[in-house]
Motif scaffolding. Structure first.
Motif, short mmCIF file in Angstrom:
data_model
loop_
_atom_site.label_atom_id
_atom_site.label_comp_id
_atom_site.label_asym_id
_atom_site.label_seq_id
_atom_site.Cartn_x
_atom_site.Cartn_y
_atom_site.Cartn_z
N GLU A 1 8.48 -14.73 -5.80
CA GLU A 1 8.08 -14.43 -4.40
C GLU A 1 8.05 -12.80 -4.15
O GLU A 1 8.92 -12.18 -4.89
CB GLU A 1 9.36 -14.88 -3.47
CG GLU A 1 9.18 -14.49 -1.96
CD GLU A 1 10.36 -15.01 -1.38
OE1 GLU A 1 10.77 -16.44 -1.47
OE2 GLU A 1 11.20 -14.43 -0.73
N VAL A 2 7.32 -12.32 -3.84
CA VAL A 2 6.93 -11.05 -3.46
C VAL A 2 7.82 -10.34 -2.04
O VAL A 2 7.01 -11.05 -1.21
CB VAL A 2 5.82 -10.43 -3.51
CG1 VAL A 2 5.25 -9.08 -3.06
CG2 VAL A 2 5.12 -10.37 -5.11
N VAL A 3 8.61 -9.31 -2.17
CA VAL A 3 9.32 -8.98 -0.98
C VAL A 3 8.90 -7.39 -1.11
O VAL A 3 9.24 -6.60 -1.95
CB VAL A 3 10.66 -9.16 -0.80
CG1 VAL A 3 11.24 -8.66 0.52
CG2 VAL A 3 11.02 -10.75 -1.03
N ARG A 4 8.21 -6.86 0.13
CA ARG A 4 7.75 -5.40 0.03
C ARG A 4 7.47 -5.02 1.21
O ARG A 4 7.48 -5.72 2.36
CB ARG A 4 6.68 -5.38 -0.98
CG ARG A 4 5.32 -6.05 -0.62
CD ARG A 4 4.38 -6.09 -1.56
NE ARG A 4 3.22 -7.10 -1.34
CZ ARG A 4 2.20 -7.34 -1.82
NH1 ARG A 4 2.27 -7.04 -3.20
NH2 ARG A 4 1.39 -8.33 -1.59
N GLY A 5 6.91 -3.76 1.42
CA GLY A 5 6.74 -3.31 2.56
C GLY A 5 5.39 -3.73 3.26
O GLY A 5 4.58 -4.41 2.79
N ALA A 6 5.45 -3.85 4.78
CA ALA A 6 4.17 -4.37 5.34
C ALA A 6 2.95 -3.58 5.23
O ALA A 6 1.84 -3.86 5.55
CB ALA A 6 4.68 -4.31 6.94
N ASP A 7 3.20 -2.19 4.57
CA ASP A 7 1.80 -1.49 4.27
C ASP A 7 0.91 -2.26 3.07
O ASP A 7 -0.05 -1.86 3.00
CB ASP A 7 2.10 -0.15 3.69
CG ASP A 7 3.10 -0.04 2.57
OD1 ASP A 7 3.83 -1.07 2.41
OD2 ASP A 7 3.05 0.66 1.96
N LEU A 8 1.57 -3.51 2.63
CA LEU A 8 0.87 -4.21 1.38
C LEU A 8 0.42 -5.43 2.02
O LEU A 8 -0.01 -6.44 1.05
CB LEU A 8 1.89 -4.08 0.18
CG LEU A 8 1.93 -2.77 -0.37
CD1 LEU A 8 3.09 -2.58 -1.44
CD2 LEU A 8 0.68 -2.36 -0.84
N ILE A 9 0.23 -5.57 3.22
CA ILE A 9 -0.13 -6.85 3.92
C ILE A 9 -1.52 -7.04 3.41
O ILE A 9 -2.08 -8.17 2.88
CB ILE A 9 0.02 -6.82 5.18
CG1 ILE A 9 1.69 -7.22 5.57
CG2 ILE A 9 -1.00 -8.12 6.02
CD1 ILE A 9 1.95 -7.29 7.20
N GLU A 10 -2.48 -5.99 3.47
CA GLU A 10 -3.89 -6.21 3.42
C GLU A 10 -4.16 -6.41 1.83
O GLU A 10 -5.08 -7.24 1.86
CB GLU A 10 -4.43 -4.71 3.88
CG GLU A 10 -4.58 -5.11 5.45
CD GLU A 10 -5.51 -3.75 6.21
OE1 GLU A 10 -6.04 -3.14 5.41
OE2 GLU A 10 -5.94 -4.11 7.41
N PRO A 11 -3.71 -5.72 0.96
CA PRO A 11 -4.17 -6.06 -0.41
C PRO A 11 -3.58 -7.49 -0.77
O PRO A 11 -4.08 -8.12 -1.84
CB PRO A 11 -3.49 -5.02 -1.34
CG PRO A 11 -2.65 -4.36 -0.41
CD PRO A 11 -2.83 -4.59 1.16
N THR A 12 -2.61 -8.32 -0.10
CA THR A 12 -2.23 -9.49 -0.50
C THR A 12 -3.45 -10.37 -0.74
O THR A 12 -3.38 -11.26 -1.59
CB THR A 12 -1.24 -9.98 0.82
OG1 THR A 12 0.03 -9.03 0.74
CG2 THR A 12 -0.58 -11.44 -0.02
#
Ligand code: GLU
Ligand code: ZN
Length: 295
Positions: free
Chosen positions: A184-195
């Motif tokens: 599971e990856v938990v990180r900032g919402a700035d990385l929603i698009e590259p997901t």
């Protein structure tokens, strides 16, 4: 399956409030499930890195009692692994060389539209792009549920190796999350698009995609992500408790009064025990009005 999470900072500067939030969120999410929490140093882009930042980040994590499991992985030591994957895809016609400049792409509306896909260019002066045949236009986020990705971003044959020879974040992050068994990856919402691109790479590699949780991003009054440029000073190593408590409040904890006299390890233990996704704010950005110099 046993939970494996990670924190993956880029050593472009010391740990600031925004990256502390990502570290803490991923730590609590892992440790509240008796999981493993790894640290990976994403030192892929030397021109953007600050000398000594990687060590400073690790020292800061220790000062905040965020102790990682196992050895720290450094992306700078994994170039040959990224390179062989790229070469395999080139051979299989799943990736190709592209000579388009940023200026040309901008002139075409900002998105790369496949100009070099069938041109069979040679390596010289080129970036490498992956062929996106099945765009990922949505994914399930543990906090936000079904999350859409803009079509143009989803469809773009994106860069996996830059023209200057640097390996792209999307490539390295997926190869390494797979290598480290991250569930599971938990990180900032700035990385929603590259997901979406990252899930696409899991598919291309024949791997089962993992779970994602995006945390609110700390932004300044004008909506910019905290960074070295906008007084995101390094957080205090000598006096970690004030920043720690602020970051925990940012993540939605309601702290008891007794926390004021608690020691740092007691605060972290309390956080692990009381972490719930329901309390996490659903906003993808939260304005942080304070400067990060808390001490
Ligand atoms: N290295 C990235 C950053 O610092 C985070 C990568 C990730 O968590 O996927 O923004
Ligand atoms: Zn091109």
């Amino acid at each position: 399956m046993d939970y494996i999470g990670r924190f993956a900072p880029s050593p472009s500067g010391p740990l600031h409030f925004g990256s502390l939030v990502a570290a803490l969120g991923s730590y609590f999410q892992a440790k509240s499930q008796q999981g493993t929490w790894l640290v990976r140093m994403e030192d892929l882009d030397p021109p953007r890195e600050m000398l000594g930042a990687a060590d400073l980040i690790l020292k800061t994590l220790e000062a905040y009692h965020l102790f990682w499991d196992g050895e720290v992985m450094y992306q700078s030591q994994r170039h040959s692994i990224y390179q062989s994957q790229i070469e395999q895809w080139l051979t299989e016609n799943k990736a190709y060389y592209c000579q388009c400049t940023r200026k040309q792409i901008k002139a075409n509306g900002g998105y790369y539209l496949g100009h070099c896909r069938e041109q069979h260019l040679q390596a010289e002066g080129c970036a490498v792009r992956i062929k996106v045949n099945t765009p990922i236009t949505e994914f399930y986020d543990l906090k936000h549920g079904k999350t859409a990705i803009p079509q143009a971003i989803a469809e773009e044959d994106f860069i996996i190796k830059r023209r200057d020879g640097l390996y792209a974040y999307n490539l390295a992050v997926v190869i390494d999350d797979i290598e480290q068994g991250v569930t599971e990856v938990v990180r900032g919402a700035d990385l929603i698009e590259p997901t979406g691109r990252q899930i696409g790479l899991y598919n291309t590699l024949g791997q089962t995609p993992i779970q994602y949780l995006h945390l609110p991003l700390a932004v300044t009054e004008n909506g910019a992500k905290l960074s070295k440029q906008n007084h995101a000073d390094g957080i205090s190593i000598e006096n970690p408790i004030p920043s720690l408590l602020q970051a925990m409040q940012f993540l939605g904890f309601t702290l008891p009064e007794s926390i004021d006299t608690a020691k740092i390890d007691e605060i972290i233990t309390w956080g692990i025990k009381h972490w719930h996704l329901t309390q996490l704010p659903v906003e993808t950005q939260i304005t942080t009005l304070f400067s990060n110099r808390v001490s």
